[in-house]
Each structure stands twice: as structure tokens, then as C-alpha cells.
Design a protein around this motif. Structure first.
Motif, short mmCIF file in Angstrom:
data_model
loop_
_atom_site.label_atom_id
_atom_site.label_comp_id
_atom_site.label_asym_id
_atom_site.label_seq_id
_atom_site.Cartn_x
_atom_site.Cartn_y
_atom_site.Cartn_z
N GLU A 136 -0.82 -3.53 -4.07
CA GLU A 136 -2.24 -3.70 -4.35
C GLU A 136 -2.98 -2.38 -4.47
O GLU A 136 -3.91 -2.26 -5.26
CB GLU A 136 -2.91 -4.53 -3.25
N ASN A 137 -2.59 -1.40 -3.65
CA ASN A 137 -3.32 -0.14 -3.58
C ASN A 137 -2.38 1.04 -3.59
O ASN A 137 -1.37 1.04 -2.89
CB ASN A 137 -4.15 -0.07 -2.29
N ASN A 193 0.83 -1.21 0.00
CA ASN A 193 0.00 0.00 0.00
C ASN A 193 0.86 1.25 0.00
O ASN A 193 1.85 1.33 0.74
CB ASN A 193 -0.89 0.04 1.24
N ARG A 215 -6.28 4.66 -6.92
CA ARG A 215 -7.28 5.67 -6.57
C ARG A 215 -6.69 7.05 -6.74
O ARG A 215 -5.62 7.35 -6.23
CB ARG A 215 -7.71 5.46 -5.12
N GLN A 238 -4.58 -3.64 -7.70
CA GLN A 238 -6.03 -3.78 -7.83
C GLN A 238 -6.75 -2.45 -7.77
O GLN A 238 -7.81 -2.28 -8.35
CB GLN A 238 -6.57 -4.68 -6.71
N ASN A 239 -6.19 -1.51 -7.04
CA ASN A 239 -6.89 -0.26 -6.78
C ASN A 239 -5.93 0.92 -6.93
O ASN A 239 -5.08 1.13 -6.10
CB ASN A 239 -7.49 -0.28 -5.38
N ARG A 288 0.49 5.72 -0.12
CA ARG A 288 -0.24 6.98 -0.24
C ARG A 288 0.80 8.04 -0.55
O ARG A 288 1.72 8.27 0.22
CB ARG A 288 -0.99 7.37 1.02
N THR A 315 -2.77 5.49 -3.66
CA THR A 315 -3.59 6.69 -3.71
C THR A 315 -2.74 7.80 -4.31
O THR A 315 -1.68 8.13 -3.80
CB THR A 315 -4.08 7.10 -2.32
#
Length: 108
Positions: free
Chosen positions: A73-74, A51, A99, A96-97, A53, A76
Motif C-alpha cells: 500500500e505504501n 509497507n 511518497r 495507494q501512496n 521504506r 517511501t
């Protein structure tokens, strides 16, 4: 910290954070808003990274920044990002994400 340099973490996938003499793989990254630039290959092959950010002051994701982060996976991405260079997410097979705050980001 205002800048994370090129190849900041071991480009061979042996990326660890040291704390109090212990080593741990990088899994989650929350980059401070004081950071305005992240260099090429900065997190390349951080295979445990899942992850991220990014800070609100970043305007560009450099070439190969997250390349080879096979567990990512993620992520931002703030609205301040106006450019994503080639291969920034190459071989991020678990992504997967993605954002984008405020608008949708489409990727192939």
C-alpha cells in the motif's frame, strides 16, 4: 548488509522471515541505510508486504523488485533514487501512496 540479492525472498510468494524457530510473512520492511543495492525480483510476490521504506543510499529500483506485491500500500522512496526500472511495481494493485521525500512522484 550492503546488498539484498536478486530473488532474495522466495519468488513464489511464500516469503517468510524466520525468528527463533517461528515463521512469519513479510509485512513491513524498513531497510537499513547501510544497504546500497537491492537486486531484481528481491521482494517479488511477497503478497503480505504492505509497507516499505527504502534506504537513503539506493539510486535505482531494479526491474521487478516489488512485482506481484499485491498487498503493498505504501512505499517511501528517497531522493537518491534516480531510476525506476520497468515493472518494478507490476501488479501492486493495492499501492495507494508512493511518497518521494522532497518531491512528488507521479505514476500511472
Amino acid at each position: 548488509v550492503k546488498y539484498i540479492s536478486d530473488n532474495a525472498f522466495d519468488p513464489n510468494g511464500n516469503s517468510y522471515i524466520s525468528y527463533d524457530g517461528e515463521r512469519a510473512p513479510i509485512e513491513n520492511v524498513l531497510i537499513s541505510d547501510s544497504v546500497t543495492e537491492i537486486g531484481q525480483w528481491a521482494f517479488n510476490n511477497c503478497t503480505s508486504l504492505t509497507n516499505v521504506r527504502l534506504p537513503n543510499n539506493i539510486t535505482k529500483i531494479e526491474m521487478y523488485t516489488f512485482s506481484g506485491c499485491s498487498s503493498l500500500e505504501n512505499i517511501t522512496i528517497p531522493n537518491s533514487v534516480t531510476e525506476i526500472e520497468s515493472w518494478a511495481f507490476r501488479d501492486c494493485v493495492s499501492l495507494q501512496n508512493m511518497r518521494r521525500i522532497g518531491i512528488m512522484v507521479y505514476f500511472i
